[in-house]
Design an enzyme around this catalytic site. Structure first.
Site, PDB file in Angstrom:
ATOM      1  N   ARG A  83       0.820  -1.195   0.000  1.00  0.00           N
ATOM      2  CA  ARG A  83       0.000   0.000   0.000  1.00  0.00           C
ATOM      3  C   ARG A  83       0.864   1.259   0.000  1.00  0.00           C
ATOM      4  O   ARG A  83       1.713   1.423   0.850  1.00  0.00           O
ATOM      5  CB  ARG A  83      -0.877   0.023   1.242  1.00  0.00           C
ATOM      6  CG  ARG A  83      -1.762   1.216   1.218  1.00  0.00           C
ATOM      7  CD  ARG A  83      -2.671   1.301   2.380  1.00  0.00           C
ATOM      8  NE  ARG A  83      -3.560   2.401   2.060  1.00  0.00           N
ATOM      9  CZ  ARG A  83      -4.395   2.928   2.906  1.00  0.00           C
ATOM     10  NH1 ARG A  83      -4.496   2.477   4.092  1.00  0.00           N
ATOM     11  NH2 ARG A  83      -5.136   3.919   2.544  1.00  0.00           N
ATOM     12  N   ARG A  92      -3.926   5.501  -4.484  1.00  0.00           N
ATOM     13  CA  ARG A  92      -3.501   4.402  -3.619  1.00  0.00           C
ATOM     14  C   ARG A  92      -3.650   3.055  -4.313  1.00  0.00           C
ATOM     15  O   ARG A  92      -4.512   2.879  -5.174  1.00  0.00           O
ATOM     16  CB  ARG A  92      -4.233   4.420  -2.288  1.00  0.00           C
ATOM     17  CG  ARG A  92      -5.716   4.262  -2.312  1.00  0.00           C
ATOM     18  CD  ARG A  92      -6.575   5.512  -2.158  1.00  0.00           C
ATOM     19  NE  ARG A  92      -6.073   6.676  -1.510  1.00  0.00           N
ATOM     20  CZ  ARG A  92      -6.205   6.951  -0.211  1.00  0.00           C
ATOM     21  NH1 ARG A  92      -6.790   6.100   0.575  1.00  0.00           N
ATOM     22  NH2 ARG A  92      -5.759   8.079   0.270  1.00  0.00           N
ATOM     23  N   ASP A  95      -7.180   0.207  -0.853  1.00  0.00           N
ATOM     24  CA  ASP A  95      -7.870   0.669   0.351  1.00  0.00           C
ATOM     25  C   ASP A  95      -8.908  -0.383   0.710  1.00  0.00           C
ATOM     26  O   ASP A  95      -9.680  -0.803  -0.156  1.00  0.00           O
ATOM     27  CB  ASP A  95      -8.676   1.926  -0.004  1.00  0.00           C
ATOM     28  CG  ASP A  95      -8.280   3.119   0.810  1.00  0.00           C
ATOM     29  OD1 ASP A  95      -7.435   2.990   1.705  1.00  0.00           O
ATOM     30  OD2 ASP A  95      -8.830   4.189   0.535  1.00  0.00           O
ATOM     31  N   ASP A  97     -11.882  -0.601   3.444  1.00  0.00           N
ATOM     32  CA  ASP A  97     -12.588   0.153   4.480  1.00  0.00           C
ATOM     33  C   ASP A  97     -13.667  -0.711   5.119  1.00  0.00           C
ATOM     34  O   ASP A  97     -14.502  -1.290   4.407  1.00  0.00           O
ATOM     35  CB  ASP A  97     -13.271   1.396   3.878  1.00  0.00           C
ATOM     36  CG  ASP A  97     -12.268   2.463   3.477  1.00  0.00           C
ATOM     37  OD1 ASP A  97     -11.169   2.498   4.078  1.00  0.00           O
ATOM     38  OD2 ASP A  97     -12.577   3.243   2.561  1.00  0.00           O
TER      39      ASP A  97
HETATM   40  N1  ROI Z   1     -12.438   8.094  -4.875  1.00  0.00           N
HETATM   41  C1  ROI Z   1     -13.027   7.056  -5.459  1.00  0.00           C
HETATM   42  N2  ROI Z   1     -13.780   7.253  -6.544  1.00  0.00           N
HETATM   43  N3  ROI Z   1     -12.917   5.786  -4.973  1.00  0.00           N
HETATM   44  C2  ROI Z   1     -12.167   5.527  -3.865  1.00  0.00           C
HETATM   45  O1  ROI Z   1     -12.079   4.361  -3.438  1.00  0.00           O
HETATM   46  C3  ROI Z   1     -11.533   6.606  -3.219  1.00  0.00           C
HETATM   47  N4  ROI Z   1     -10.800   6.431  -2.098  1.00  0.00           N
HETATM   48  C4  ROI Z   1     -10.220   7.430  -1.468  1.00  0.00           C
HETATM   49  C5  ROI Z   1     -10.290   8.843  -1.976  1.00  0.00           C
HETATM   50  C6  ROI Z   1      -8.897   9.346  -2.276  1.00  0.00           C
HETATM   51  C7  ROI Z   1     -10.934   9.707  -0.899  1.00  0.00           C
HETATM   52  N5  ROI Z   1     -11.085   8.959  -3.179  1.00  0.00           N
HETATM   53  C8  ROI Z   1     -11.681   7.892  -3.767  1.00  0.00           C
HETATM   54  O2  ROI Z   1      -9.546   7.191  -0.371  1.00  0.00           O
END
Ligand code: ROI
Length: 160
Positions: A83, A92, A95, A97
């Site tokens: 990462r 990134r 991610d 979440d």
């Molecule tokens: N924007 C999109 N479209 N998808 C994401 O998973 C995503 N993840 C983030 C940030 C940079 C806020 N923007 C994102 O962490």
């Protein structure tokens, strides 16, 4: 066993590959079972616009892990994907979440559940709706209701 929803996102170094591999990694989580995986979606970046579009998906997991133990596992998978997070809200590689954990509301120094931005993110709401159209958030808000303030027209489904 409780149900947990996890959001996946990537926009660096073969994003589709990272998300596909992460789906495989999630199948291997201890004391857990991957029940459902959404399609893969392409979404415009939230945050700085001078970055590539994201590949996003959501999975539904049944797990015996406690929330922080699950978070540890997710962060370990993120690390396996080397990462990188170049800047705040920037590109990134992966991610993961923790979006929802049963009907719990959790706030501590490591974790906020439901995810703080859930109701503002089309790339979370769209795949969640695909998996669970009747989902109701812990505060009683039906997921469908979020569409009024956060339409999902911008999402492009790229893969079943
Ligand atoms: N924007 C999109 N479209 N998808 C994401 O998973 C995503 N993840 C983030 C940030 C940079 C806020 N923007 C994102 O962490």
């Amino acid at each position: 066993m409780v149900n947990a929803f996890i959001g996946l996102g990537s926009n660096l170094d073969n994003p589709k590959g990272h998300v596909r591999q992460a789906l495989e990694d999630l199948k291997q989580l201890p004391q857990s079972q991957l029940l459902l995986a959404s399609k893969l979606y392409l979404s415009k970046p939230v945050g700085p616009q001078d970055q590539d579009d994201f590949v996003n998906a959501v999975v539904l997991l049944a797990t015996e892990l406690e929330p922080l133990a699950l978070l540890d596992e997710l962060q370990s998978i993120e690390q396996q994907h080397q990462r990188v997070r170049e800047r705040h809200w920037g590109p990134r590689t992966l991610d993961l979440d923790l979006l929802l954990f049963a009907d719990q509301t959790i706030r501590n120094s490591r974790l906020t559940v439901p995810h703080a931005e859930l109701s503002r993110r089309d790339f979370v709401i769209g795949p969640l709706l695909e998996l669970c159209p009747e989902l109701v958030l812990p505060n009683g808000t039906p997921l469908q209701q979020l569409l009024q303030q956060c339409p999902i027209d911008g999402l492009i489904c790229i893969e079943a």
